[in-house]
Design a protein around this motif. Structure first.
Motif, PDB file in Angstrom:
ATOM      1  N   GLU A 196      -8.673   8.633   4.707  1.00 41.53           N
ATOM      2  CA  GLU A 196      -9.629   8.198   4.095  1.00 41.53           C
ATOM      3  C   GLU A 196     -10.766   9.252   4.160  1.00 41.53           C
ATOM      4  OE1 GLU A 196     -11.434   4.072   4.731  1.00 41.53           O
ATOM      5  OE2 GLU A 196     -12.655   5.346   6.090  1.00 41.53           O
ATOM      6  N   ARG A 219     -14.886  10.483   3.369  1.00 38.54           N
ATOM      7  CA  ARG A 219     -16.094  10.128   3.237  1.00 38.54           C
ATOM      8  C   ARG A 219     -16.860  11.087   3.011  1.00 38.54           C
ATOM      9  NH1 ARG A 219     -17.417   4.544   5.426  1.00 38.54           N
ATOM     10  NH2 ARG A 219     -15.574   3.547   6.087  1.00 38.54           N
ATOM     11  N   CYS A 265      -6.987  10.100  -6.236  1.00 42.22           N
ATOM     12  CA  CYS A 265      -7.425   9.055  -5.422  1.00 42.22           C
ATOM     13  C   CYS A 265      -7.733   7.732  -5.627  1.00 42.22           C
ATOM     14  CB  CYS A 265      -8.896   9.746  -5.034  1.00 42.22           C
ATOM     15  SG  CYS A 265      -8.786  11.436  -4.375  1.00 42.22           S
ATOM     16  N   VAL A 283     -16.508   6.659  -0.258  1.00 39.36           N
ATOM     17  CA  VAL A 283     -15.262   6.651   0.464  1.00 39.36           C
ATOM     18  C   VAL A 283     -13.927   6.494  -0.614  1.00 39.36           C
ATOM     19  CG1 VAL A 283     -13.904   4.936   1.831  1.00 39.36           C
ATOM     20  CG2 VAL A 283     -16.435   4.987   1.981  1.00 39.36           C
ATOM     21  N   HIS A 333      -9.480   7.235  -0.773  1.00 37.77           N
ATOM     22  CA  HIS A 333      -8.157   7.141  -0.254  1.00 37.77           C
ATOM     23  C   HIS A 333      -7.598   8.391  -0.926  1.00 37.77           C
ATOM     24  CE1 HIS A 333      -8.311   3.201   2.198  1.00 37.77           C
ATOM     25  NE2 HIS A 333      -9.122   3.914   2.631  1.00 37.77           N
ATOM     26  N   LEU A 336      -5.882   6.236   9.081  1.00 36.17           N
ATOM     27  CA  LEU A 336      -6.126   4.879   9.023  1.00 36.17           C
ATOM     28  C   LEU A 336      -4.977   4.194   9.744  1.00 36.17           C
ATOM     29  CD1 LEU A 336      -6.856   4.869   5.397  1.00 36.17           C
ATOM     30  CD2 LEU A 336      -8.558   4.347   7.190  1.00 36.17           C
ATOM     31  N   VAL A 393      -3.637  -0.205   5.637  1.00 38.69           N
ATOM     32  CA  VAL A 393      -4.219  -0.296   4.538  1.00 38.69           C
ATOM     33  C   VAL A 393      -3.838  -1.505   3.671  1.00 38.69           C
ATOM     34  CG1 VAL A 393      -4.722   0.708   2.109  1.00 38.69           C
ATOM     35  CG2 VAL A 393      -4.688   1.952   4.299  1.00 38.69           C
TER      36      VAL A 393
END
Length: 151
Positions: free
Chosen positions: A68, A70, A89, A103, A105, A131, A134
């Protein structure tokens, strides 16, 4: 309920699984004096329990394959679209137009390419996190597992 007695067992199980259990979050079993006589009750309970277990495994598996990311960056929608095209992504919570935190992934193999690209686009801060789970529905098709197990 499935009332057609002429349906093959595989079709009955598929209908129970796909039409009644697939989206269930909770399984409640009401037990009465005739429960033991219900033709498919044991299978319904097993299928529901199996689905819960498989969902957790799939969520862990998906989490193990992505980071993840950010970042504080402008033009989130445009940035996300370009990052999705370049690096595959996803934006699990959406990309909101304007300024703020984005955000993403991304597959673990693409993390450094993505972060360098974000820095080149003016990202002021980037954090990368692992993570635990998910739950995005991307791995929720268990048909091949059911088939292999004969259910």
């Amino acid at each position: 309920d499935i009332h057609d007695e002429n349906l093959p067992l595989d079709e009955i199980r598929r209908r129970i699984r796909d039409d009644h259990i697939a989206d269930a979050e909770v399984t409640i079993v009401l037990i009465g004096p005739c429960t033991w006589q219900r033709k498919h009750v044991d299978w319904e309970i097993s299928a529901s329990t199996l689905r819960a277990i498989l969902s957790r495994i799939a969520a862990q598996d998906r989490a193990a394959s992505v980071y993840e990311v950010r970042t504080a960056i402008g033009e989130q929608t445009k940035t996300f679209r370009e990052a999705a095209n370049l690096f595959g992504c996803t934006a699990p919570f959406g990309a909101v137009a304007g300024q703020g935190s984005l955000v993403l992934h991304v597959d673990k193999a693409r993390i450094w390419d993505l972060t360098e690209w974000l820095r080149a686009r003016g990202a002021t801060s980037i954090t990368i996190g692992e993570l635990a789970y998910v739950l995005d529905g991307s791995s929720e098709d268990f048909a091949s597992v059911y088939k292999a197990l004969g259910i």
